[in-house]
Design an enzyme around this catalytic site. Structure first.
Site, short mmCIF file in Angstrom:
data_model
loop_
_atom_site.label_atom_id
_atom_site.label_comp_id
_atom_site.label_asym_id
_atom_site.label_seq_id
_atom_site.Cartn_x
_atom_site.Cartn_y
_atom_site.Cartn_z
N GLU A 201 3.19 17.91 6.51
CA GLU A 201 2.61 17.99 5.17
C GLU A 201 2.17 19.42 4.90
O GLU A 201 1.57 20.06 5.76
CB GLU A 201 1.36 17.12 5.03
CG GLU A 201 1.55 15.62 5.02
CD GLU A 201 0.22 14.89 4.80
OE1 GLU A 201 -0.75 15.52 4.31
OE2 GLU A 201 0.14 13.70 5.14
N GLU B 4 -0.72 10.82 -7.29
CA GLU B 4 -1.06 9.44 -6.94
C GLU B 4 -2.46 9.12 -7.46
O GLU B 4 -3.46 9.59 -6.93
CB GLU B 4 -0.99 9.26 -5.42
CG GLU B 4 0.41 9.49 -4.86
CD GLU B 4 0.42 9.49 -3.34
OE1 GLU B 4 0.19 8.44 -2.75
OE2 GLU B 4 0.65 10.58 -2.76
N LYS C 72 -5.63 7.54 -5.20
CA LYS C 72 -6.12 8.14 -3.96
C LYS C 72 -7.62 8.43 -4.10
O LYS C 72 -8.07 8.96 -5.12
CB LYS C 72 -5.37 9.43 -3.63
CG LYS C 72 -3.92 9.22 -3.23
CD LYS C 72 -3.34 10.45 -2.56
CE LYS C 72 -3.94 10.64 -1.18
NZ LYS C 72 -3.27 11.74 -0.44
N GLU D 22 -7.05 15.47 -4.61
CA GLU D 22 -6.28 14.48 -3.86
C GLU D 22 -5.29 13.73 -4.74
O GLU D 22 -4.27 13.24 -4.26
CB GLU D 22 -7.23 13.49 -3.18
CG GLU D 22 -7.96 14.04 -1.98
CD GLU D 22 -7.01 14.38 -0.84
OE1 GLU D 22 -6.10 13.58 -0.56
OE2 GLU D 22 -7.17 15.46 -0.24
#
Length: 392
Positions: free
Chosen positions: A272, A326, A329, A335
């Site tokens: 990542e 997203e 999250k 985030e």
């Protein structure tokens, strides 16, 4: 041999097509780079896996990392030649210590798909060693070994490796890179894991985010250095190697830490890395412009097959985080804003990726109609020019 009139018509056809694609907004710059991406699904507004499969193929993404083994995703990528890393969640690590449960997991999540979907690696747990659950930490290696033995029993160990993704914070020291070292209290866990990697020829996966370093100390860390922009760089006094970006320095510090505990034959891969396009007021640097610069420059480095100063002949192996924003999250605003794309398939910013097919994922009917109109017009033009060439 083709006649001059036919060649002229073909040339005219090409010019007309290019002109039409340009004025209709369909001519896009294609960034010829092959890279990996994290496909997270902690959201309630994502497109179907089938649409995601078409999107990723249009972008030339040939490596995808999942955090589970979603059967809908694996089925959607049948015969796609996309290589998958699939995951066993932290909540399931203890179960994997049981060999019968490990075999059952593989029979359910790998065997039905592997003949048509390229599953190349299974991650057991995620960032386990940077947590506080010492039982989970102790269970990690036995679970990895059990999954590997289950792969062997099913004859899949030559196709699929076993690993686990670590947070960069397992390092106790990362500067200068040559002095990289693991946290002392983690070495009893890490050294046996590294021995497993060495024996099974599997990669050591690390989640590395220069953004976190900049966020923690923006007054001392050069933004240009973390964004791969021109800067004075940093020289390692022990090796005289010069680093022009933080990510490469982080990768080499992991190599140094691995060497410090006795291993030199293990491949480090970035499972990542990314940069958020939005953040809270206490998250300096989390802007759309910086995210575009970081990921755009990163993809350019990947396209150049660059290695790090310590490993110049080994091209960096990177999985960008993440495919989509997203919205479910937890944590700070950042985030939920790491995605290269919004859930409707439109890019959050332009990093030079091919966007010619994205309109078919748009929630706007108008976008789809325009795409169809362009296609029909091109067919009509091609037919007319072909008829014209026959008359000449």
């Amino acid at each position: 041999m083709e006649s001059s009139s036919s060649s002229s018509s073909s040339s005219l056809l090409l010019r007309v097509m290019i002109f039409w694609m340009t004025i209709s907004g369909q001519m896009q710059y294609i960034f010829a780079v092959s890279f990996g991406i994290n496909y997270g699904q902690i959201a309630n507004d994502l497109p179907s896996p089938a649409r995601v499969a078409r999107l990723l193929q249009s972008l030339n993404v040939n490596r995808v990392k999942l955090y589970d083994a979603d059967p809908n995703v694996l089925s959607a990528f049948t015969n796609s030649n996309v290589e998958f890393i699939i995951g066993i969640g932290n909540e399931n690590v203890q179960n994997m210590m049981d060999s019968s449960k490990a075999v059952a997991w593989l029979q359910q999540n790998v065997q039905p798909y592997i003949s048509q979907t390229k599953i190349i690696c299974i991650t057991v747990g995620n960032e386990v060693l940077s947590g506080n659950d010492t039982v989970l930490m102790s269970n990690l290696l036995p679970a990895m070994q059990s999954v590997y033995e289950a792969l062997q029993s099913l004859g899949l160990d030559k196709q699929v490796t076993v690993s686990t993704a670590h947070s960069f914070f397992i390092l106790g020291n990362s500067f200068p890179p040559s002095a990289g070292s693991f946290q002392q209290d983690l070495i009893p866990y890490i050294q046996p894991i590294l021995n497993f990697h060495s024996q099974t020829n599997s990669p050591f996966l690390i989640n590395a985010y220069p953004f976190f370093a900049y966020k923690a100390d923006p007054g001392s860390i050069s933004l240009a250095y973390v964004l791969f922009q021109p800067n004075a760089g940093s020289t390692d006094p022990n090796t005289n190697l010069t680093y022009d970006n933080m990510l490469y320095a982080q990768i080499d510090s992991v190599y140094a830490a691995i060497k410090a505990v006795g291993f030199t034959d293990i491949d480090v891969r970035i499972s990542e890395t990314g940069w958020p396009s939005q953040g809270d007021s206490d998250e300096p640097g989390a802007t759309l412009e910086n995210a575009e610069v970081y990921n755009g420059n990163l993809l350019r480095r990947i396209a150049m097959n660059q290695g790090t100063p310590m490993k110049p002949s080994v091209p960096i192996n990177v999985y960008v985080f993440a495919l989509f924003n997203e919205n479910m999250k937890p944590g700070p605003t950042s985030e939920r804003n790491y995605g290269l794309f919004y859930p409707n398939g439109t890019p959050v910013y332009n990093v030079g990726l091919q966007e010619g097919y994205l309109s078919i994922y748009s929630s706007s009917p108008k976008s789809m109609v325009m795409s169809e109109v362009n296609f029909i017009v091109l067919i009509v033009i091609a037919t007319l020019l072909q008829a014209l060439s026959m008359l000449i």
